[in-house]
Write a protein that holds these residues in place. Structure first.
Motif, short mmCIF file in Angstrom:
data_model
loop_
_atom_site.label_atom_id
_atom_site.label_comp_id
_atom_site.label_asym_id
_atom_site.label_seq_id
_atom_site.Cartn_x
_atom_site.Cartn_y
_atom_site.Cartn_z
N LEU A 18 0.83 -1.20 0.00
CA LEU A 18 0.00 0.00 0.00
C LEU A 18 0.86 1.26 0.00
N VAL A 19 0.30 2.37 -0.47
CA VAL A 19 1.00 3.66 -0.45
C VAL A 19 0.29 4.56 0.56
N VAL A 20 1.09 5.23 1.39
CA VAL A 20 0.53 6.10 2.43
C VAL A 20 1.08 7.52 2.26
N GLY A 21 0.19 8.50 2.31
CA GLY A 21 0.61 9.91 2.29
C GLY A 21 0.63 10.43 3.72
N VAL A 22 1.82 10.68 4.26
CA VAL A 22 1.95 11.01 5.68
C VAL A 22 1.80 12.51 5.91
N GLN A 23 0.86 12.83 6.80
CA GLN A 23 0.69 14.22 7.24
C GLN A 23 1.65 14.52 8.38
N ALA A 24 1.69 13.60 9.36
CA ALA A 24 2.60 13.74 10.50
C ALA A 24 2.91 12.35 11.03
N ALA A 25 4.14 12.13 11.43
CA ALA A 25 4.50 10.86 12.05
C ALA A 25 3.90 10.82 13.44
N SER A 26 3.78 9.63 14.01
CA SER A 26 3.16 9.52 15.34
C SER A 26 4.06 10.11 16.42
N GLN A 27 5.29 10.43 16.07
CA GLN A 27 6.22 11.09 16.99
C GLN A 27 6.96 12.16 16.18
N PRO A 28 7.36 13.27 16.82
CA PRO A 28 8.11 14.28 16.05
C PRO A 28 9.39 13.67 15.48
N PRO A 29 9.79 14.09 14.27
CA PRO A 29 11.01 13.54 13.67
C PRO A 29 12.20 13.68 14.61
N ARG A 30 12.98 12.63 14.71
CA ARG A 30 14.13 12.64 15.61
C ARG A 30 15.23 13.52 15.02
N TYR A 31 16.14 13.94 15.90
CA TYR A 31 17.28 14.75 15.47
C TYR A 31 18.40 13.83 15.04
N ALA A 32 18.95 14.09 13.89
CA ALA A 32 20.12 13.33 13.46
C ALA A 32 21.35 14.16 13.80
N PRO A 33 22.18 13.71 14.75
CA PRO A 33 23.38 14.49 15.07
C PRO A 33 24.25 14.67 13.83
N VAL A 34 24.75 15.88 13.67
CA VAL A 34 25.60 16.14 12.50
C VAL A 34 26.80 15.19 12.52
N SER A 35 27.27 14.84 13.73
CA SER A 35 28.37 13.88 13.85
C SER A 35 28.03 12.58 13.12
N LYS A 36 26.80 12.15 13.30
CA LYS A 36 26.39 10.88 12.68
C LYS A 36 26.23 11.05 11.17
N ILE A 37 25.66 12.19 10.76
CA ILE A 37 25.48 12.44 9.33
C ILE A 37 26.85 12.43 8.64
N ARG A 38 27.82 13.04 9.32
CA ARG A 38 29.16 13.10 8.73
C ARG A 38 29.83 11.73 8.69
N GLN A 39 29.55 10.91 9.71
CA GLN A 39 30.04 9.53 9.66
C GLN A 39 29.47 8.82 8.45
N MET A 40 28.15 9.02 8.24
CA MET A 40 27.46 8.38 7.11
C MET A 40 28.07 8.84 5.79
N ALA A 41 28.37 10.15 5.74
CA ALA A 41 28.91 10.71 4.50
C ALA A 41 30.24 10.04 4.14
N LYS A 42 30.93 9.57 5.16
CA LYS A 42 32.23 8.93 4.89
C LYS A 42 32.07 7.47 4.48
N THR A 43 31.04 6.81 5.03
CA THR A 43 30.98 5.36 4.86
C THR A 43 29.82 4.87 3.98
N ALA A 44 28.76 5.66 3.86
CA ALA A 44 27.54 5.14 3.25
C ALA A 44 27.67 4.97 1.73
N VAL A 45 26.92 4.01 1.23
CA VAL A 45 26.85 3.81 -0.22
C VAL A 45 25.46 4.25 -0.67
N ILE A 46 25.43 5.16 -1.64
CA ILE A 46 24.15 5.60 -2.19
C ILE A 46 23.96 4.90 -3.53
N ALA A 47 22.90 4.10 -3.62
CA ALA A 47 22.64 3.41 -4.89
C ALA A 47 22.19 4.44 -5.93
#
Ligand SMILES: Cc1cc2nc3c(=O)[nH]c(=O)nc-3n(C[C@H](O)[C@H](O)[C@H](O)COP(=O)(O)OP(=O)(O)OC[C@H]3O[C@@H](n4cnc5c(N)ncnc54)[C@H](O)[C@@H]3O)c2cc1C
Ligand code: SF4
Ligand code: SF4
Lengths: 254, 429
Positions: free
Chosen positions: A175-204
């Motif tokens: 099924l496809v769902v159009g989300v108005q709001a998640a059941s919890q406010p979006p979590r914070y992604a620490p920039v430290s973690k984003i930068r770790q991802m930028a070094k290691t992650a593979v984007i298809a």
């Protein structure tokens, strides 16, 4: 459970939006792009479903201005397992219908159980991306959703109606769902973690031959003209009160 | 969220409570924590201590030998129950610092390190442990909001990045913005987040602009290209955010030609002087007090009007203890005709902390749950004890903190002014 989130990179409203010289669209060289805020909710809801029921989350979007990477790294930092960008020989704007076609093709190949997307986006405010995706993927669609739970072959969806009324739906997957709001406010992604991802992650990368052109032609786009201004009344409180009273009397309101 | 302190006094999971307990016919039933014999330190697991000391930066917590010199000077202990010694002991007894509220109370004021014979270094321990907590998502909500706002808008006040130079329109002297100025300047003035957006910070920025102008300084600002320096976020554990801001600021600074960098705030000063060089930025930087003291001969004739007030000066931790500058602000204050400068008991090397450092700026309610009064309130009371009429500051965090403190302690008569504002007052009357 395979959960896919379809996202959209849209003009950022953090800065003043600028129009092109012809006044037919935005000046895409002068504005920044950001993840649509409803898509942020969709990503959160997807991660919450995964945390509750297991499975994996894949986030995919069209890389309109070749700057989708940061958005995808952020999605990984928030708990997505895989990310993909649709790349091709195109430039902004790409209207929703064309983006839906590109996304449907990519998502169809992923055989998802649950597809989440933001209920609308600021670029056209049409709210058509979700329904079009559903039609192209031949899946049911529920929009303006504020909670998703999924287990086995069904999902329980909470949809919001005006006046604070909500209803729960039981829908067969996929099924496809159009989300108005998640059941919890979006979590914070620490920039430290984003930068770790930028070094290691593979984007298809998913290539498309579609040139992204087409769709309706905009004849004129303009900044709204201020209709009227608030009148600021000067003086001490007694004077101000008298002037307000005079205006109200003048208008026949008291 | 970390658990409240009250729940952390013992390792609850490791205690079994029996309904009743009878040994050799003797009923020993009682509350589970009744002590029947001494416990020795090796009865406790080392795991939580090692979790800290294994981290790069966390090693020195293990060096503490309990002399308690730090406890006597820690500003949090003066209004609460805190110090490196106490944290060392709790960690030894098995409390998990990563999940403890204690992790967020230290303001990195550095007074403990100044006196510690073992060089137990909270300025390194705290960011190292906090970084792990941030990665785990264990961050007090208030602080997280500041992280989010800064990641999005480049400032913790949640104001738009493009409005960073909006304050300039209030200035009655020209404040060139480098992007439009298009020529080299002698002084690149890094304004900072609070002087750019906070109403009381803007007052100091406007005063600085007037003083620079009156001195005929050739200066410019980055305006919308400037972002928060990020140093306090580094100390609060959001290392990535700090790195991102440092890279962006360095990129903006390197776009233009200038001779020296002058900053409004001590945290910015610390960032540019001690941290940005790690990212390849190695240019001279001065706090505004240091810069103006160099111009004292030109400045003095401009200070025409007497400011007949009893003034005391609050040493900012990151100007004083962290960077050893105690004289420049005092020289400026003494240059103002009429000013009677009095020192508080806790001054210079032993200066008290306003509570705003190391992330404390965005942990006000959180910290309040663990202290009898705010640090800023303690400081305001001290200023009043010394009969000061003006509490002079040189850090943009402090004006709003101390003004709130003066109001909440019923000391409205105490005026809080940045040294910039006082100089400006004396210039203009
Ligand atoms: C914070 C703290 C609180 C404590 N509280 C208690 C308590 O309440 N009750 C209790 O029973 N015990 C307590 N102890 C433990 C107790 O103090 C020690 O066990 C006791 O002092 C040990 O005595 P000592 O003479 O063997 O060694 P120390 O008192 O450590 O004396 C060793 C001396 O030798 C000197 N020295 C070391 N190496 C050399 C060298 N190469 N050449 C010349 N001199 C040298 C040192 O400088 C020092 O003066 C506490 C310890 C600490 C750290
Ligand atoms: S740095 Fe300051 S606040 Fe932190 S423990 Fe040391 S003395 Fe206390
Ligand atoms: S001053 Fe240093 S050694 Fe002494 S109790 Fe404090 S941290 Fe431990």
């Amino acid at each position: 459970m395979k959960i896919v989130v379809a996202i959209k990179h849209v003009p950022s409203l953090a800065d003043e939006v600028e129009l092109n010289d012809e006044g037919t669209n935005l000046d895409f060289d002068a504005i920044d792009f950001a993840l649509s805020e409803w898509d942020e909710q969709a990503i959160e809801q997807a991660v919450l479903v995964k945390e509750a029921s297991g499975g994996s989350v894949t986030v995919v979007g069209v890389d309109i201005i070749e700057e989708l990477e940061k958005v995808l790294h952020t999605a990984l930092a928030k708990g997505a397992d895989e990310v993909a960008k649709i790349v091709g020989d195109f430039e902004p704007p790409i209207e929703s219908r064309t983006q839906a076609k590109m996304l449907a093709e990519a998502i169809g190949a992923m055989s998802p159980d649950l597809v989440l997307t933001g209920v609308q986006a600021v670029d056209d405010l049409d709210g058509q991306m979700g329904p079009m995706l559903a039609a192209m993927l031949d899946m049911p669609y529920v929009g303006v959703v504020v909670n998703v739970k999924a287990a086995g072959g069904t999902a329980t969806i909470t949809k919001e109606y005006p006046g604070g009324v909500t209803a729960d739906f039981e829908v067969q997957l996929p099924l496809v769902v159009g989300v108005q709001a998640a059941s919890q406010p979006p979590r914070y992604a620490p920039v430290s973690k984003i930068r770790q991802m930028a070094k290691t992650a593979v984007i298809a990368e998913i290539e498309t031959d579609d040139d992204g052109a087409g769709g309706p032609t905009i004849r004129k786009m303009a900044q709204p003209v201020a209709a009227g201004h608030a009148e600021m009344i000067d003086g001490d409180s007694g004077e101000v009160a008298e002037k307000i009273l005079a205006i109200l009397r003048d208008k026949g309101l008291v | 969220m970390p658990r409240p302190l009250a729940e952390q006094k013992v390792i609850q999971e490791e205690v079994k409570e029996l309904e009743s307990f009878v040994v050799e016919g003797m009923d020993l039933s009682g509350h589970w924590n009744r002590m029947f014999g001494q416990r020795v330190i090796w009865d406790y697991s080392h795991d939580n201590m090692e979790k800290v000391t294994d981290l790069p930066g966390g090693e020195s917590l293990g060096w503490c030998y309990g002399c308690a010199k730090c406890t006597a000077v820690c500003p949090i202990d003066i209004v609460g129950d805190y110090s490196p010694r106490k944290i060392h002991r709790k960690t030894q007894l098995g409390i998990d610092l990563f999940k403890s509220d204690d992790l967020w109370l230290c303001t990195t004021c550095m007074n403990c390190l100044r006196v510690c014979p073992k060089e137990v270094n909270m300025i390194k321990i705290m960011p190292a442990v906090r970084e792990q907590a941030v990665l785990e998502g264990d961050v007090p909500a208030e602080l997280q909001k500041a992280f989010e706002d800064t990641a999005k808008n480049g400032n913790p006040l949640g104001q738009p990045q493009r409005k960073r130079a909006a304050w300039v329109s209030q200035s009655d002297v020209p404040v060139p913005i480098m992007r439009q100025h298009k020529q080299p300047v002698d002084v690149l003035w890094y304004v900072g987040s609070y002087p750019s957006y906070h109403p009381r910070g803007i007052d100091a920025a406007l005063a600085a602009a007037r003083i620079f102008h009156a001195l005929g300084i050739d200066f410019g600002i980055l305006g919308p290209e400037e972002k928060d320096d990020g140093d306090s976020f580094r100390l609060a554990g959001e290392t990535g955010l700090f790195e991102m801001l440092a890279e962006d600021n360095i990129k903006a600074l390197e776009k233009y030609e200038w001779n020296r960098l002058v900053v409004t705030g001590p945290h910015e000063y610390n960032a540019f002087k001690n941290e940005y060089p790690k990212f390849g930025f190695d240019r001279p930087v001065q706090h505004y007090t240091q810069f103006l003291v160099e111009h004292l001969d030109q400045l003095k004739p401009l200070l025409k009007h007497e400011v007949n007030r009893t003034v005391t000066f609050h040493d900012p931790c990151y100007l004083g203890r962290h960077n050893g500058e105690y004289d420049a602000p005092r020289e400026l204050l003494r240059a103002i005709p009429g000013v009677k400068l009095v020192e508080m008991g806790r001054c210079k090397e032993n200066g008290y902390c306003c509570g705003g450092g190391g992330g404390g700026m965005w942990l006000d309610s959180f910290t309040q749950n663990h202290t009898r009064m705010r640090l800023s309130e303690r400081r305001v009371r001290e200023a009043v004890e010394y009969n000061a009429e003006v509490l002079a500051v040189a850090c943009p965090f402090e004006v709003s903190r101390f003004e709130d403190g003066a109001k909440s302690t019923g000391n409205d008569h105490l005026q809080v002014l940045d040294i910039l504002e006082m100089l400006d007052q004396s210039m203009r009357g």
